[in-house]
Design an enzyme around this catalytic site. Structure first.
Site, PDB file in Angstrom:
ATOM      1  N   ILE A   1      -1.832   7.501   2.456  1.00 14.77           N
ATOM      2  CA  ILE A   1      -0.771   7.588   3.640  1.00 14.77           C
ATOM      3  C   ILE A   1       0.439   6.852   3.130  1.00 14.77           C
ATOM      4  O   ILE A   1       1.729   7.461   3.563  1.00 14.77           O
ATOM      5  CB  ILE A   1      -1.512   7.034   4.880  1.00 14.77           C
ATOM      6  CG1 ILE A   1      -2.630   7.645   5.397  1.00 14.77           C
ATOM      7  CG2 ILE A   1      -0.323   7.090   5.868  1.00 14.77           C
ATOM      8  CD1 ILE A   1      -2.480   9.252   5.434  1.00 14.77           C
ATOM      9  N   GLY A   2       0.501   5.701   2.333  1.00 18.77           N
ATOM     10  CA  GLY A   2       1.556   5.021   2.371  1.00 18.77           C
ATOM     11  C   GLY A   2       2.602   5.728   1.610  1.00 18.77           C
ATOM     12  O   GLY A   2       3.782   5.518   1.526  1.00 18.77           O
TER      13      GLY A   2
ATOM     14  N   GLY B   1       0.859  -1.183   0.061  1.00 22.52           N
ATOM     15  CA  GLY B   1       0.051   0.231   0.019  1.00 22.52           C
ATOM     16  C   GLY B   1       0.801   1.066  -0.062  1.00 22.52           C
ATOM     17  O   GLY B   1       0.234   2.329   0.569  1.00 22.52           O
ATOM     18  N   GLY B   2       2.089   1.166  -0.396  1.00 20.22           N
ATOM     19  CA  GLY B   2       2.850   2.287  -0.683  1.00 20.22           C
ATOM     20  C   GLY B   2       2.610   3.333  -1.472  1.00 20.22           C
ATOM     21  O   GLY B   2       3.335   4.356  -1.415  1.00 20.22           O
ATOM     22  N   THR B   3       1.549   3.367  -2.402  1.00 18.47           N
ATOM     23  CA  THR B   3       1.249   4.364  -3.113  1.00 18.47           C
ATOM     24  C   THR B   3       0.118   5.135  -2.766  1.00 18.47           C
ATOM     25  O   THR B   3      -0.434   5.955  -3.480  1.00 18.47           O
ATOM     26  CB  THR B   3       1.225   3.951  -4.698  1.00 18.47           C
ATOM     27  OG1 THR B   3      -0.021   2.977  -4.614  1.00 18.47           O
ATOM     28  CG2 THR B   3       2.356   3.328  -5.209  1.00 18.47           C
ATOM     29  N   GLY B   4      -0.566   4.727  -1.832  1.00 10.06           N
ATOM     30  CA  GLY B   4      -1.805   5.248  -1.313  1.00 10.06           C
ATOM     31  C   GLY B   4      -1.794   6.631  -0.796  1.00 10.06           C
ATOM     32  O   GLY B   4      -0.457   7.303  -0.445  1.00 10.06           O
TER      33      GLY B   4
ATOM     34  N   LYS C   1      -9.649  -3.637  12.329  1.00  9.73           N
ATOM     35  CA  LYS C   1      -8.531  -3.474  12.952  1.00  9.73           C
ATOM     36  C   LYS C   1      -8.379  -4.425  14.261  1.00  9.73           C
ATOM     37  O   LYS C   1      -7.364  -4.996  14.590  1.00  9.73           O
ATOM     38  CB  LYS C   1      -8.021  -2.010  13.123  1.00  9.73           C
ATOM     39  CG  LYS C   1      -7.648  -1.141  11.870  1.00  9.73           C
ATOM     40  CD  LYS C   1      -7.382   0.168  12.484  1.00  9.73           C
ATOM     41  CE  LYS C   1      -7.018   0.958  11.077  1.00  9.73           C
ATOM     42  NZ  LYS C   1      -6.658   2.475  11.291  1.00  9.73           N
TER      43      LYS C   1
END
Length: 786
Positions: A18-19, A13-16, A135
């Protein structure tokens, strides 16, 4: 795992939303890690190709696969010791499988689940909150199934960036609408809420990765700052200079509205519930874990920085609509016939910005020969035409192509002006005050920068940004009208046009009718411009006849009307080929490179980030403050080149900037913020002493009138090239040095080294020009005439 250190990191999820901040921060800290890998879907790989390519250039490895594919995930885990999950709310359930595969892998030893946001186990009510359920399931799985893999939850608190925006239709839950100057607060607006900014999320994750022993098995509660809605409102009102309309909502009304949305299965219910949790104190902790990770308050965003309203770029490029403090101008902006913004990508915006520099280089190269042939006045009038045309197109532009043309035109005008204006000033200023008046070129540049920054601060709203460019139209019109009554340069008229009588008349007008100008006219070396007696005319005729007959080496210098035969002017290439002028070209080009390579533009880029943590004002205001200081110091220093000498001021400026660079490098490396702030101001002061004003007056004093235009073109072309090199390479070199050596500030050791080299260059290659009659005397070529 006492000796564990994160080495090979995998990010989901590093392009989202927050990511991307986490990915960027981890890459910036990459020297501390051996490898950083991003796992992304085929769709994201295609849609975000430009961002991924940039990250690849910074050392990121990209794996394209399916998050739900066991084979793809296993392959990505190969050799990885640390996993960061930044998946969004829609992908939280997939983390259980990711954790299962991590536990079964041979290499993964640490996992950071996607917990970025509200603490889901803050109090007894938390397990019952609907948004927390996914979560909570992940935490339950971790407690019951993970034995080998360590887990850390980085609980960053709600994001200020999202909280301040009042969602349409959900204003009852609180927020702010800058373009309408409206605030929606809960109860009395005094409830304290702990926040994190999105960029700070990345900082906290990196700090966690560097502190494994302090982080294993914990839910780290970290925050940027704690504020109330009323404090945010006060900050917005301070920035905009006006009171906002405030709507207050009882907390019970939010609860009722929330229940209604959940009952209707409205997906917006999640947002309202989270905002209600925040209002109820769900983000307030007795003590946060910032200090555990070694994160200091000065390392994080402040309220002033987080709440800063947008710059003209956002309004111009359709990114956001920001507030203006001038309602009247705001309404004028809305009435413009052109669109409120021009859709463009960051690359397009960067290209438009760069075209101004390209135009400036063209203008600087062309202005020298043109002003030598056609005169200073006509050349200045031509720049007014370029300004007028470029500003008018900018004001009404509706496309990227139109803006490209407009910025090129205004760039040409600016580049030409920086050649012509210093020449004109030096030629009309009294000889003993040329250094003082020559400083007005730099003063005018600083004044223009300050004026533009103030316009940007007040007019960054929807169509109001067009009035920033529209102001350029007004200024160009005044310039064109003012030039109608400005006299031509007497020096050019006498020495190039050859009309000494007209030149004397113009100089007398400039100096005043009772001023004695004989000595100044004599210094032209072109006669005194007085009417010739009959004997002088006869002698002039005899000399002419003799010359035409081949009886003597001298050609006529005066015509029957008292005008001198025009001097030939040299072109851009001729001056550098001629050994008589080549030392002057080397001197002015070197000084212009010294002006930039001693680091002044890097200071301008870095000053806001260095000072914003020390002063309780937004970076927009801080930029204006720095410009005011620069302008004031430049004005105060303007008499010094005439009193101390040009070369002395240059050397003092270079040595001062070099010493400041050394001090700044050390202060940044050791985190001495107050010293950094002092050094930034000293750097600006030393620049204003010599390298700011002096380079603009040297060209007119190092060569004769026949070469001054071409020499000034060489100088300004060098300036534009050097400016481009610093602007382009500084971020790259700065990042490379910081990555290779660790920490920050290393680039200023490089600027300190440049200062040593340029000081040696000025000492050897730049002569003193103060008090010298002409270029021959400056270079020691003066010949006896008696």
């Amino acid at each position: 795992m006492s000796s564990f250190a994160a080495s090979k990191i995998l990010i989901f999820g590093g392009t989202g939303t927050i990511g991307r901040y986490i990915t960027s921060a981890v890459l910036r800290a990459k020297p501390a890690f051996q490898q950083v890998v991003l796992f992304t879907s085929p769709n994201s790989a295609q849609a975000k190709a430009q961002q991924l390519e940039k990250w690849r250039s910074e050392g990121l490895s990209v794996v394209v696969g399916d998050l739900t594919s066991e084979a793809d995930v296993k392959a990505a885990y190969n050799g990885v010791d640390t996993v960061i999950s930044a998946v969004g709310r829609g992908g939280l359930q997939h983390q259980i499988k990711l954790l299962e595969l991590a536990e079964a892998s041979d290499s993964v030893r640490w996992f950071l689940p996607s917990e970025f946001g509200t603490d889901i186990e803050h109090n007894d009510k938390s397990p019952d909150e609907p948004p927390h359920q996914l979560k909570l399931q992940v935490r339950k799985y971790i407690r019951e199934n993970l034995r080998r893999v360590k887990v850390t939850y980085v609980v960053t608190g709600p994001y200020f960036d999202m909280w301040v925006d009042a969602a349409p239709g959900l204003e009852v839950a609180g927020g702010f609408v800058p373009e309408k100057k409206q605030a929606y607060v809960i109860e009395g607006g005094n409830g304290r809420v702990g926040f994190c900014t999105m960029p700070d999320v990345g900082k906290f994750v990196v700090a966690t990765l560097k502190s494994p022993e302090s982080s294993f098995g914990k839910a780290l509660k970290v925050q940027s700052f704690v504020v109330t809605p009323n404090e945010v409102l006060a900050e917005y009102e301070r920035q905009t200079g006006s009171k906002w309309e405030v709507t207050k909502t009882p907390l019970d009304d939010i609860r009722a509205f929330e229940a209604k949305l959940w009952g209707e299965r409205d997906p917006r219910a999640t947002l309202v519930t989270l905002r209600r949790i925040w209002v109820e104190g769900g983000t307030l902790y007795a003590e946060n874990d910032n200090a555990v990770l070694g994160v200091k308050p000065e390392d994080l965003d402040s309220l002033e920085a987080a709440a800063e309203l947008n710059a003209p770029q956002d309004a111009l490029t359709c990114q956001k609509k920001s507030a203006s403090t001038l309602d009247r101008l705001l309404s004028l902006g809305r009435k413009t016939a052109a669109a409120d913004c021009i859709p463009m990508t960051p690359a397009s915006f960067a290209t438009i910005s760069a075209m101004f520099t390209v135009g400036g280089l063209i203008g600087a190269l062309a202005a020298g020969p043109f002003t030598s042939r056609r005169g200073r006045k006509l050349s200045l009038q031509a720049t007014a035409v370029f300004y007028l045309a470029g500003s008018a197109i900018e004001t009404f532009a509706a496309s990227v192509s139109a803006m490209l043309v407009a910025r090129t035109l205004t760039g040409i005008g600016a580049g030409a002006s920086t050649v012509i204006v210093p020449l004109y000033i030096s030629e009309v200023a009294p000889p003993s005050k040329r250094g003082f008046f020559g400083a007005f070129t730099q003063i005018s540049i600083n004044l223009g920068i300050l004026f533009t920054q103030m316009l940007g601060y007040f007019m960054s709203h929807e169509g109001a940004w067009r009035w920033i460019f529209g102001t350029g139209v007004i200024i160009a019109l005044f310039q064109g009208l003012g030039l109608l009554i400005v006299p031509e340069s007497p020096f050019w008229t006498a020495n190039v046009k050859g009309d000494v009588t007209q030149a004397r008349r113009a100089l007398q007008r400039i100096r005043g009718k009772h001023s004695n100008i004989d000595e100044e006219v004599e210094a032209w070396g072109a006669g005194d411009g007085k009417p010739l007696s009959e004997r002088e005319r006869l002698l002039g005729g005899q000399d002419s006849d003799s010359a035409e007959a081949g009886g003597g080496p001298l050609s006529p210098s005066l015509s029957a009307s008292g005008s001198r035969t025009p001097n030939a002017h040299l072109g851009f290439v001729q001056v550098v080929r001629d050994p008589l002028y080549r030392p002057a070209i080397i001197a002015v080009v070197g000084v212009m490179f010294a002006q930039q390579l001693c680091g002044i533009n890097s200071i301008v880029m870095y000053s806001v980030s260095l000072l914003k943590d020390l002063l309780p004002i937004s970076s927009g205001v801080l930029t204006i403050v720095i410009s005011v200081i620069n302008l004031g110091i430049t004005m105060a220093s303007s008499p010094l080149p005439d009193r101390l000498g040009r070369k002395t001021c240059l050397l003092m400026s270079i040595v001062g900037q070099g010493s400041s660079s050394l001090a700044l490098a050390l202060s940044i490396m050791f985190g001495w913020k107050i010293l950094s702030a002092i050094v930034v101001l000293l750097f600006v002061a030393f620049f204003a002493l010599g390298l700011g004003p002096v380079p603009f007056i040297l060209a007119s004093e190092l060569v004769g009138p026949e070469a001054v235009g071409a020499t000034q073109s060489w100088a300004l072309a060098a300036s534009y090239i050097a400016t481009f090199l610093v602007a382009f390479l500084f971020p790259i070199v700065n990042e490379a040095l910081n990555s290779a050596l660790g920490g920050a500030g290393w680039v200023y050791f490089l600027f300190a080294g440049f200062a040593v080299l340029w000081a040696a260059f000025v000492t050897r290659s730049v002569p003193e020009t103060r008090g010298k009659r002409d270029a021959d005397e400056v270079w020691g070529r003066a010949r006896r005439t008696d």
